[in-house]
Design an enzyme around this catalytic site. Structure first.
Site, PDB file in Angstrom:
ATOM      1  N   LYS A 129       0.842  -1.212   0.000  1.00 41.82           N
ATOM      2  CA  LYS A 129       0.000   0.000   0.000  1.00 41.82           C
ATOM      3  C   LYS A 129       0.868   1.250   0.000  1.00 41.82           C
ATOM      4  O   LYS A 129       0.544   2.237  -0.669  1.00 41.82           O
ATOM      5  CB  LYS A 129      -0.941   0.027   1.224  1.00 41.82           C
ATOM      6  CG  LYS A 129      -2.003  -1.013   1.180  1.00 41.82           C
ATOM      7  CD  LYS A 129      -3.090  -0.674   0.179  1.00 41.82           C
ATOM      8  CE  LYS A 129      -4.132  -1.768   0.169  1.00 41.82           C
ATOM      9  NZ  LYS A 129      -5.041  -1.768  -0.947  1.00 41.82           N
ATOM     10  N   LYS A 212      -2.027 -11.293  -9.341  1.00 43.00           N
ATOM     11  CA  LYS A 212      -3.315 -11.928  -9.057  1.00 43.00           C
ATOM     12  C   LYS A 212      -4.480 -11.106  -9.590  1.00 43.00           C
ATOM     13  O   LYS A 212      -4.327  -9.900  -9.818  1.00 43.00           O
ATOM     14  CB  LYS A 212      -3.472 -12.145  -7.555  1.00 43.00           C
ATOM     15  CG  LYS A 212      -3.537 -10.865  -6.744  1.00 43.00           C
ATOM     16  CD  LYS A 212      -4.062 -11.110  -5.349  1.00 43.00           C
ATOM     17  CE  LYS A 212      -4.344  -9.780  -4.694  1.00 43.00           C
ATOM     18  NZ  LYS A 212      -5.282  -9.717  -3.654  1.00 43.00           N
ATOM     19  N   LYS A 215      -9.565  -6.383  -7.606  1.00 39.96           N
ATOM     20  CA  LYS A 215     -10.541  -5.340  -7.955  1.00 39.96           C
ATOM     21  C   LYS A 215      -9.841  -4.052  -8.348  1.00 39.96           C
ATOM     22  O   LYS A 215     -10.355  -3.272  -9.135  1.00 39.96           O
ATOM     23  CB  LYS A 215     -11.427  -5.047  -6.748  1.00 39.96           C
ATOM     24  CG  LYS A 215     -12.351  -6.167  -6.375  1.00 39.96           C
ATOM     25  CD  LYS A 215     -13.095  -5.796  -5.072  1.00 39.96           C
ATOM     26  CE  LYS A 215     -13.534  -7.027  -4.323  1.00 39.96           C
ATOM     27  NZ  LYS A 215     -13.837  -6.784  -2.913  1.00 39.96           N
TER      28      LYS A 215
HETATM   29  P1  TYM Z   1     -10.820  -8.928  -0.106  1.00 45.94           P
HETATM   30  O1  TYM Z   1     -12.105  -8.270  -0.384  1.00 45.94           O
HETATM   31  O2  TYM Z   1      -9.579  -8.305  -0.630  1.00 45.94           O
HETATM   32  O3  TYM Z   1     -10.837 -10.414  -0.631  1.00 45.94           O
HETATM   33  C1  TYM Z   1     -11.877 -11.279  -0.254  1.00 45.94           C
HETATM   34  C2  TYM Z   1     -11.448 -12.733  -0.374  1.00 45.94           C
HETATM   35  O4  TYM Z   1     -11.113 -13.031  -1.744  1.00 45.94           O
HETATM   36  C3  TYM Z   1      -9.825 -13.625  -1.788  1.00 45.94           C
HETATM   37  N1  TYM Z   1      -9.160 -13.236  -3.039  1.00 45.94           N
HETATM   38  C4  TYM Z   1      -8.539 -14.106  -3.850  1.00 45.94           C
HETATM   39  N2  TYM Z   1      -8.342 -15.433  -3.761  1.00 45.94           N
HETATM   40  C5  TYM Z   1      -7.681 -16.044  -4.765  1.00 45.94           C
HETATM   41  N3  TYM Z   1      -7.196 -15.369  -5.849  1.00 45.94           N
HETATM   42  C6  TYM Z   1      -7.366 -14.034  -5.972  1.00 45.94           C
HETATM   43  N4  TYM Z   1      -6.905 -13.404  -7.039  1.00 45.94           N
HETATM   44  C7  TYM Z   1      -8.054 -13.339  -4.943  1.00 45.94           C
HETATM   45  N5  TYM Z   1      -8.399 -12.040  -4.744  1.00 45.94           N
HETATM   46  C8  TYM Z   1      -9.068 -11.995  -3.567  1.00 45.94           C
HETATM   47  C9  TYM Z   1      -9.079 -13.072  -0.572  1.00 45.94           C
HETATM   48  O5  TYM Z   1      -8.019 -13.913  -0.208  1.00 45.94           O
HETATM   49  C10 TYM Z   1     -10.187 -13.040   0.440  1.00 45.94           C
HETATM   50  O6  TYM Z   1     -10.361 -14.326   1.022  1.00 45.94           O
HETATM   51  N6  TYM Z   1      -8.869  -8.800   4.354  1.00 45.94           N
HETATM   52  C11 TYM Z   1      -9.906  -9.607   3.676  1.00 45.94           C
HETATM   53  C12 TYM Z   1     -11.275  -9.266   4.193  1.00 45.94           C
HETATM   54  C13 TYM Z   1     -11.423  -9.568   5.636  1.00 45.94           C
HETATM   55  C14 TYM Z   1     -11.373 -10.851   6.258  1.00 45.94           C
HETATM   56  C15 TYM Z   1     -11.527 -10.616   7.635  1.00 45.94           C
HETATM   57  C16 TYM Z   1     -11.217 -12.141   5.765  1.00 45.94           C
HETATM   58  C17 TYM Z   1     -11.608  -8.658   6.617  1.00 45.94           C
HETATM   59  N7  TYM Z   1     -11.670  -9.276   7.822  1.00 45.94           N
HETATM   60  C18 TYM Z   1     -11.532 -11.694   8.580  1.00 45.94           C
HETATM   61  C19 TYM Z   1     -11.207 -13.215   6.678  1.00 45.94           C
HETATM   62  C20 TYM Z   1     -11.373 -12.963   8.050  1.00 45.94           C
HETATM   63  C21 TYM Z   1      -9.749  -9.386   2.175  1.00 45.94           C
HETATM   64  O7  TYM Z   1      -8.706  -9.548   1.659  1.00 45.94           O
HETATM   65  O8  TYM Z   1     -10.790  -9.036   1.463  1.00 45.94           O
END
Ligand code: TYM
Length: 349
Positions: A129, A212, A215
């Protein structure tokens, strides 16, 4: 003991108590893509019947990028709609919005007292970031892992279905939970582990040749569950490839590996095998492979896209599900929080 309705109820209650607790969330930063689906959502849907599940929409986490209020609401609604469209059932899992659970924010505050700046600064996602948005390095970004730990520990979760990119955050959740137990001589928090039904955590690549699917990596890098068939064909046909293999069984360059990985996720095994063979004997035409990949993605996302359309119009149902989810989540969270406060010594008068 004879089976009576009362005993049967007790048994169901005990069975539920013995189920492991699962917690996970997705940030409300836009529409969900195939990475979110295969890294997280696919496991959510399977786990909801076997475990005591809490799936939330991480709207606090999305505030680090300062969305305007109307976008924030639309994005929260979008993720809720997509949770349901993918098959999450509010009768089986507790589905809620993170900001509806003030207990999470309080536990976050308590955990922050024992989270050290040095360890938070070393987290890979924070360093990324700093590189990507040097104009907005806020304390919320630094303490992102503490908020994630609070999300999980507030329900004393042990299994956390996430993609590969969240592994380090899970490690920090264990660190914070264990540290709390040690400091306050209690056994309040169990150790949460990242979970995937397959053997390894998943990383779905994007269409732009490296890294990867994400969004924030540009519109053309990700295929969204709500994309139209035309969108999908256009994006996939533009995906980065090269001029083709120059020797049999050649090691694949990253961009080509990525196309194969996407095909592995959405296509039939025989289709993948067919193109693997074509690659290995050097007769592959990437145009044909991408056409097939686009059609398989359309077939895969089609039913979800239809449901997204239907559910988006049903505000009353969404409202009811969010309210009920918040109530159920608070029941679980309030007992953890009062034990945490008690362990720390917050029990004045
Ligand atoms: P976020 O919104 O970035 O991603 C949500 C979930 O999608 C998975 N993900 C992927 N998995 C495989 N390949 C990809 N290209 C890919 N892009 C996204 C992420 O690994 C995630 O599982 N920090 C978390 C949100 C969160 C959370 C938590 C998760 C907040 N509190 C507590 C578990 C437990 C996140 O990355 O969101």
């Amino acid at each position: 003991m004879a089976a009576s309705p009362a005993n049967l109820n007790t048994n169901a209650y005990l069975r539920n108590l013995m189920k492991e607790t699962v917690v996970s969330g997705i940030r409300s930063t836009g529409r969900l893509h195939l990475g979110n689906f295969f890294g997280a959502m696919q496991n959510f849907v399977r786990m909801q019947h076997e475990y005591n599940c809490f799936f939330f929409i991480a709207d606090y986490h999305s505030l680090t990028t300062h969305p305007v209020p109307s976008d924030l609401h639309e994005n929260v609604k979008q993720v809720l709609v997509e949770y349901l469209a993918c098959g999450l059932n509010p009768e089986s899992a507790t589905i809620y919005i993170q900001s509806d659970l003030p207990e999470t924010a309080e536990l976050y505050l308590l955990l922050n007292m024992n989270a050290y700046v040095g360890e938070l600064e070393r987290v890979t996602s924070f360093k990324e970031k700093i590189r990507k948005q040097p104009e907005n390095i806020n304390a919320g970004l630094l303490t992102y892992p503490t908020l994630m730990a609070a999300d999980i520990l507030i329900h004393r979760g042990t299994k956390v279905p996430v993609g590969k990119d969240q592994e380090q955050h899970l490690e920090m959740s264990r660190t914070f939970g264990n540290r709390f137990n040690r400091m306050y001589r209690c056994e309040l928090f169990p150790e949460p582990v990242a979970f995937n039904f397959g053997t390894q955590l998943v990383k779905i690549p994007g269409l732009d040749g490296s890294g990867k699917m994400g969004k924030s990596e540009g519109e053309n890098n990700a295929v969204f569950l709500s994309d139209t068939p035309e969108d999908i064909r256009r994006k996939v046909m533009r995906a980065v490839t090269d001029s083709g293999p120059v020797s049999p069984n050649q090691e694949k360059p990253e961009a080509i590996k990525n196309i194969f990985a996407l095909m592995d996720a959405v296509s039939e095994k025989e289709t993948l095998k067919f193109f693997e063979e074509k690659y290995n004997d050097m007769s592959i035409r990437y145009g044909d492979m991408k056409k097939q990949l686009a059609e398989d993605m359309i077939r895969f996302t089609g039913p979800i896209r239809e449901k997204i359309g239907e559910l988006s119009r049903d505000e009353a149902t969404l409202h009811r599900i969010a309210r009920r989810g918040a109530e159920k989540a608070r029941e679980s969270a309030s007992s953890t929080l009062s034990e945490a406060r008690h362990a720390i010594g917050i029990r004045h008068f």
